[in-house]
Design an enzyme around this catalytic site. Structure first.
Site, short mmCIF file in Angstrom:
data_model
loop_
_atom_site.label_atom_id
_atom_site.label_comp_id
_atom_site.label_asym_id
_atom_site.label_seq_id
_atom_site.Cartn_x
_atom_site.Cartn_y
_atom_site.Cartn_z
N THR A 195 -10.67 2.92 4.58
CA THR A 195 -9.51 3.68 5.04
C THR A 195 -9.97 4.90 5.85
O THR A 195 -11.16 5.24 5.86
CB THR A 195 -8.66 4.19 3.84
N GLU A 196 -9.03 5.56 6.48
CA GLU A 196 -9.37 6.73 7.29
C GLU A 196 -10.04 7.81 6.41
O GLU A 196 -11.10 8.35 6.76
CB GLU A 196 -8.10 7.30 7.92
N TYR A 197 -9.45 8.10 5.26
CA TYR A 197 -10.03 9.11 4.37
C TYR A 197 -11.37 8.66 3.80
O TYR A 197 -12.30 9.43 3.66
CB TYR A 197 -9.05 9.45 3.24
N GLU A 198 -11.44 7.40 3.48
CA GLU A 198 -12.68 6.85 2.92
C GLU A 198 -13.83 7.03 3.91
O GLU A 198 -14.94 7.45 3.54
CB GLU A 198 -12.46 5.35 2.64
N ASP A 226 -2.83 11.63 -2.88
CA ASP A 226 -2.90 13.08 -3.05
C ASP A 226 -3.28 13.39 -4.50
O ASP A 226 -2.67 12.86 -5.44
CB ASP A 226 -1.55 13.72 -2.72
N GLU A 277 0.86 -1.19 0.00
CA GLU A 277 0.00 0.00 0.00
C GLU A 277 0.89 1.23 0.00
O GLU A 277 1.75 1.39 0.88
CB GLU A 277 -0.92 0.04 1.23
N LYS A 323 -3.18 20.76 -9.71
CA LYS A 323 -2.58 21.68 -10.69
C LYS A 323 -1.88 20.88 -11.79
O LYS A 323 -1.17 19.91 -11.51
CB LYS A 323 -1.54 22.57 -10.00
N ASP A 331 -11.76 9.77 -3.63
CA ASP A 331 -12.97 10.60 -3.60
C ASP A 331 -12.91 11.63 -4.72
O ASP A 331 -13.88 12.34 -4.96
CB ASP A 331 -13.03 11.37 -2.28
N GLU A 335 5.04 5.05 3.50
CA GLU A 335 4.53 6.38 3.88
C GLU A 335 5.73 7.31 4.08
O GLU A 335 6.68 6.97 4.75
CB GLU A 335 3.69 6.27 5.16
C1 SAM Z 1 -4.54 11.73 1.42
S1 SAM Z 1 -3.56 10.69 2.40
C2 SAM Z 1 -4.46 9.16 2.40
C3 SAM Z 1 -4.08 8.28 3.55
C4 SAM Z 1 -4.72 6.87 3.56
N1 SAM Z 1 -4.30 6.10 2.41
C5 SAM Z 1 -6.22 6.91 3.65
O1 SAM Z 1 -6.89 6.54 2.66
O2 SAM Z 1 -6.73 7.27 4.71
C6 SAM Z 1 -2.21 10.34 1.27
C7 SAM Z 1 -0.96 9.84 1.98
O3 SAM Z 1 -0.01 9.46 0.99
C8 SAM Z 1 1.28 9.87 1.41
N2 SAM Z 1 2.11 10.02 0.20
C9 SAM Z 1 1.88 10.87 -0.83
N3 SAM Z 1 2.83 10.75 -1.77
C10 SAM Z 1 3.68 9.77 -1.34
C11 SAM Z 1 4.86 9.20 -1.87
N4 SAM Z 1 5.34 9.61 -3.04
N5 SAM Z 1 5.47 8.22 -1.17
C12 SAM Z 1 4.98 7.82 0.02
N6 SAM Z 1 3.86 8.33 0.59
C13 SAM Z 1 3.21 9.29 -0.08
C14 SAM Z 1 1.03 11.18 2.13
O4 SAM Z 1 2.08 11.52 3.01
C15 SAM Z 1 -0.28 10.88 2.86
O5 SAM Z 1 -0.07 10.35 4.14
#
Ligand code: SAM
Length: 220
Positions: A193-196, A120, A43, A124, A156, A68
């Protein structure tokens, strides 16, 4: 959203180098042996690790590795995993680092399933190349996934989802699952997931797909 700095995070991660890995080059090619599994899930962007921790408990015979980049979020997930005395954490690990370095940590075709959960969106245009589903990353996943391997994505974000469908198709992947309202029907096999959870409580649809990369990319 960036989490507030947690003073305990870095010392906690350094105190558990057997679980929270920073540069696991030596594990490349050996993950299945290390985690005692036949199928390896990775993941990318675990956030606070809810999905990784729940899925690795639900599927103890499979191996789970989270990646992460943010120490604070990773430390929360690692602490939950290591404090979980009910489930054995032998089948999971966390890598604290950037997914961009995955080719150093995994051998070609070592991974069975890659999970992108609420990545993320980088809205942009100039930043689209940073999206974890963009072409550069798909090239890397193609090397790392085995011949029956798949990538699973939930988001989302409609624009990210629509663009990602194009990235996959243009790169020669085949979609095997596609939903614009994934949680309308029950999916008890797939943890929330937390965001979900956050978006579901706002009644927002969850976009979901699964893709396989069996075809060889056509040369232009
Ligand atoms: C919007 S959060 C979603 C967290 C989790 N997957 C959830 O669904 O609740 C996106 C996570 O991806 C991590 N992330 C983004 N780009 C990354 C990268 N290139 N390598 C590792 N982690 C990354 C960010 O630090 C962040 O914690």
């Amino acid at each position: 959203m960036r989490m507030r700095r947690k003073k305990w995070a870095q010392p906690f991660l350094y105190a558990h180098p057997e679980y929270a890995l920073t540069d696991p080059k030596n594990n490349a090619g050996l993950w299945k042996q290390l985690l005692g599994c036949k199928r390896l899930h990775v993941e990318i962007g675990t956030g606070k690790g809810d999905y990784l921790n729940t899925m690795s408990a639900m599927y103890p015979e499979e191996g789970w590795v989270g990646i992460e980049k943010e120490h604070n979020a990773a430390a929360v997930g690692c602490r939950k995993a290591l404090e979980d005395t009910v489930h054995d954490t032998g089948n999971r690990r966390m890598i604290i680092g950037y997914a961009e370095d995955m080719l150093e940590w995994f051998a070609p075709h070592e991974i069975d399933v890659i999970h992108l959960n609420f990545s993320d969106p980088w809205p942009k245009k100039y930043a689209h190349k940073r999206r974890l589903s963009s072409e550069k990353f798909l090239e890397m996943y193609r090397i790392l996934l085995n011949e029956n391997g798949s990538l699973r994505m939930k988001t989302d974000n409609k624009s990210l989802f629509e663009d990602s469908v194009l990235y996959f198709l243009e790169d020669g992947w085949q979609l095997t699952e596609f939903s614009v309202d994934y949680r309308r029907t029950p999916h008890p096999e797939d943890a929330i997931t937390e965001y979900e959870n956050r978006f579901m409580s706002l009644n927002q649809p969850i976009y979901q797909l699964a893709a396989v990369c069996r075809t060889v990319k056509k040369e232009m």
